[in-house]
Design an enzyme around this catalytic site. Structure first.
Site, PDB file in Angstrom:
ATOM      1  N   SER A  43     -10.101   2.378  -3.353  1.00 23.46           N
ATOM      2  CA  SER A  43      -9.381   1.157  -2.979  1.00 23.46           C
ATOM      3  C   SER A  43      -7.891   1.431  -3.026  1.00 23.46           C
ATOM      4  O   SER A  43      -7.419   2.309  -3.740  1.00 23.46           O
ATOM      5  CB  SER A  43      -9.723  -0.005  -3.916  1.00 23.46           C
ATOM      6  OG  SER A  43      -9.275   0.263  -5.233  1.00 23.46           O
ATOM      7  N   CYS A  44      -7.137   0.662  -2.197  1.00 26.51           N
ATOM      8  CA  CYS A  44      -5.688   0.671  -2.286  1.00 26.51           C
ATOM      9  C   CYS A  44      -5.249  -0.738  -2.669  1.00 26.51           C
ATOM     10  O   CYS A  44      -6.001  -1.466  -3.312  1.00 26.51           O
ATOM     11  CB  CYS A  44      -5.064   1.140  -0.966  1.00 26.51           C
ATOM     12  SG  CYS A  44      -5.448   0.092   0.437  1.00 26.51           S
ATOM     13  N   MET A  45      -4.083  -1.166  -2.272  1.00 25.95           N
ATOM     14  CA  MET A  45      -3.579  -2.456  -2.716  1.00 25.95           C
ATOM     15  C   MET A  45      -4.371  -3.617  -2.136  1.00 25.95           C
ATOM     16  O   MET A  45      -4.529  -4.653  -2.775  1.00 25.95           O
ATOM     17  CB  MET A  45      -2.103  -2.602  -2.329  1.00 25.95           C
ATOM     18  CG  MET A  45      -1.191  -1.643  -3.063  1.00 25.95           C
ATOM     19  SD  MET A  45       0.533  -1.851  -2.600  1.00 25.95           S
ATOM     20  CE  MET A  45       0.874  -3.486  -3.253  1.00 25.95           C
ATOM     21  N   ARG A  88      -7.263  -2.943   0.418  1.00 20.31           N
ATOM     22  CA  ARG A  88      -8.456  -2.539   1.160  1.00 20.31           C
ATOM     23  C   ARG A  88      -9.482  -1.824   0.274  1.00 20.31           C
ATOM     24  O   ARG A  88      -9.123  -1.007  -0.576  1.00 20.31           O
ATOM     25  CB  ARG A  88      -8.084  -1.605   2.317  1.00 20.31           C
ATOM     26  CG  ARG A  88      -7.047  -2.169   3.262  1.00 20.31           C
ATOM     27  CD  ARG A  88      -6.787  -1.196   4.401  1.00 20.31           C
ATOM     28  NE  ARG A  88      -5.660  -1.621   5.226  1.00 20.31           N
ATOM     29  CZ  ARG A  88      -5.272  -0.996   6.330  1.00 20.31           C
ATOM     30  NH1 ARG A  88      -5.908   0.069   6.745  1.00 20.31           N
ATOM     31  NH2 ARG A  88      -4.238  -1.447   7.019  1.00 20.31           N
TER      32      ARG A  88
END
Length: 543
Positions: free
Chosen positions: A55-57, A59
């Site tokens: 995961s990113c910020m 997504r």
């Protein structure tokens, strides 16, 4: 992916015991995140189709064996899903905060399913192996430039939280110094803000080696040479080196070189000597090349990047800002905006702030203005209006993906007019840069209103914040006006601006286009007050 060595029954019993002592609110929140993970998993082909979870910020990034098994229409229809992006990973936009809680739940479900079917003899496992071979062939045909950009992004994205935290602390410390408050505390805040930046090359080297398939700690060890104070005693081309010379670019190159040296050694060194010879040769060869080549070359490259950025804004400020602000939304849509992170980081290392981020942040302002115009023009479409209301707060804080994938991009032309708003906002910031009022950000990651605590510049905090606020206002206004008057043509209005009891389009229009299915913006829907759930997203429309 995490693993659990306990017997499944023991693990479940331990989890139940822990949950029994959790607060009711926490239980409810975790239950909702678990339910969302359980809803997403079958729509992406089941646990057997998932190779990796990250995961990113905003997504949830899933590595899938076979993307043809994804039921994308049903996935988009989930209330919590703000959009999907098919890139090197299959990315599901959930928004900040939510994704960091859903990702571990998805990971746990995948791990549990893998443990239950570890023998790999079921049809799902067999299909997964075939899909993996297909994906491997597809990966061989991928564009090298795109793969390189994605790898660079994967190196720097994990560093963003530390950059944000240290940047905010730096801004707080600078504010206290300017106000003359708490003089005994400000030196400590300076240490907290600069400690990470002083060693960022080490973290870049570690992540680079990990991304390129080497031993991460060896990449970090070679990159640490760059920031070691003792390099000042080494002369190259008749000049002594400076600690930190080359910065993150040098660390990136040094770690990549270390990976190739390590792989060369692994293929040739006997296994009995590998543990001694390979690390030694890797650090020795890559380290000497870093000292006597990469640090100098990367230092010159970093210097040129800084000089070019300042020259561009000083001589072509409005034009440069117009282009940068206008093109940033397409980069975000494609996920390629992460490739700009090394440039931002290099500028922060040199100047203490990046002059590019405030300009690029104007793209989000154009997006907000466009969304407000759509909200007013589609006054009868409660579905899209609810989407805008739910996504607008995060858009104001600089998280534009919910508005991009939930509103402007599916509608088509509003995405272009949002880019126009970003272009004019960027031109406004660029104009002041050309006039000598430099606007910068001490960290990367935040945008929109969230960037105010990170602002820095040549004219002090007050004028810098005022210019940035003016740029946001220009972006909001231009994006709104462009979208209101040019972003929604007659056909779009006929298709989407419908009341709950009105036919979505005239009979002639229905004969020439596919009949809207249930849940699309053009189909009848119950009154807004009776539908508290987030609506499905509009289907893509032509520009």
């Amino acid at each position: 992916m995490s693993t659990d060595d306990r017997h499944p029954d023991e693990a479940d019993e331990a989890d139940d015991t822990r949950d029994a002592h959790a607060a009711p609110a926490a239980d409810a929140a975790r239950s909702a995140h678990h339910a969302l993970a359980a809803a997403i998993l079958p729509l992406v082909g089941g646990a057997g189709n998932v190779e990796s979870v990250a995961s990113c910020m905003t997504r949830l990034r899933l590595g899938l064996r076979d993307r043809t098994r994804v039921r994308e229409a049903e996935l988009r229809a989930l209330p919590a899903v703000l959009g999907v992006v098919a890139d090197d990973t299959y990315q599901i936009v959930l928004g900040p905060g939510v994704v960091t809680r859903v990702a571990p739940e998805v990971e746990a479900l995948v791990a549990r399913a893998a443990a239950a079917g570890a023998d790999g003899h079921d049809a799902e496992a067999l299909a997964g192996k075939g899909a993996a071979l297909k994906a491997d062939r597809k990966a061989r045909n991928a564009t090298p430039a795109k793969l390189l950009l994605r790898r660079i992004a994967n190196i720097f994205v994990p560093l963003i939280p530390a950059l944000i935290g240290c940047g905010i602390i730096a801004g707080l410390g600078g504010l206290l110094v300017n106000l003359g408050w708490l003089p005994g505390l400000t030196p400590a805040l300076t240490v907290l803000a600069n400690g990470f930046m002083a060693l960022i090359a080490v973290f870049v080297g570690y992540n680079t080696a990990k991304e390129f398939g080497g031993t991460p700690i060896l990449g970090g060890a070679v990159a640490a040479i760059i920031v070691y104070a003792g390099v000042a005693k080494v002369e190259v081309f008749g000049r002594p080196l400076s600690p930190g010379q080359g910065g993150v670019l040098g660390a990136l190159g040094a770690a990549v070189l270390a990976v190739y040296v390590e792989k060369w050694c692994r293929r040739r060194v006997p296994e009995a000597l590998d543990v001694l010879v390979t690390p030694t040769v890797t650090v020795l060869v890559a380290g000497l090349a870093t000292l006597y080549g990469l640090m100098f070359v990367a230092g010159e490259a970093a210097r040129l990047i800084g000089e070019f950025a300042h020259w561009l804004l000083a001589h072509a400020g409005p034009g440069a800002g117009f282009v940068l602000g206008g093109l940033f939304l397409p980069l975000v849509m494609l996920g390629l905006h992460q490739a700009l992170i090394p440039i931002h980081t290099t500028l922060i290392e040199q100047e203490g702030y990046t002059v590019l981020l405030p300009i690029l942040a104007m793209a989000g302002a154009g997006q907000v203005g466009a969304a407000l115009a759509v909200y007013l023009r589609l006054s009868r479409n409660g579905s899209i209006r609810r989407t805008i209301r739910s996504a607008l707060p995060t858009g104001l804080l600089g998280v534009g993906e919910p508005l991009i994938y939930g509103v402007s991009l599916p509608l088509g032309r509003p995405f272009v007019t949002a880019c126009v708003g970003g272009a004019f906002g960027g031109a406004f910031i660029g104009l002041f840069d050309m006039l000598g009022h430099t606007i910068g950000s001490t960290a990367i990651g935040p945008s929109g209103w969230a960037l105010f605590p990170l602002l820095a510049g040549s004219g002090g905090l007050g004028p810098t914040a005022a210019i940035y606020a003016g740029g946001l206002l220009v972006g909001y206004t231009t994006g709104f006006l462009a979208t209101y008057f040019f972003g929604l043509g007659k056909n779009l209005l006929e298709e989407f601006n419908v009341s709950p009891t009105q036919d979505p389009a005239p009979e002639k229009s229905r004969q020439n286009s596919p009949t809207p299915t249930s849940g699309t913006p053009g189909s009848p829907e119950p009154p807004e007050a009776t539908d508290p759930e987030a609506p499905p997203r509009p289907e893509p429309a032509g520009l």
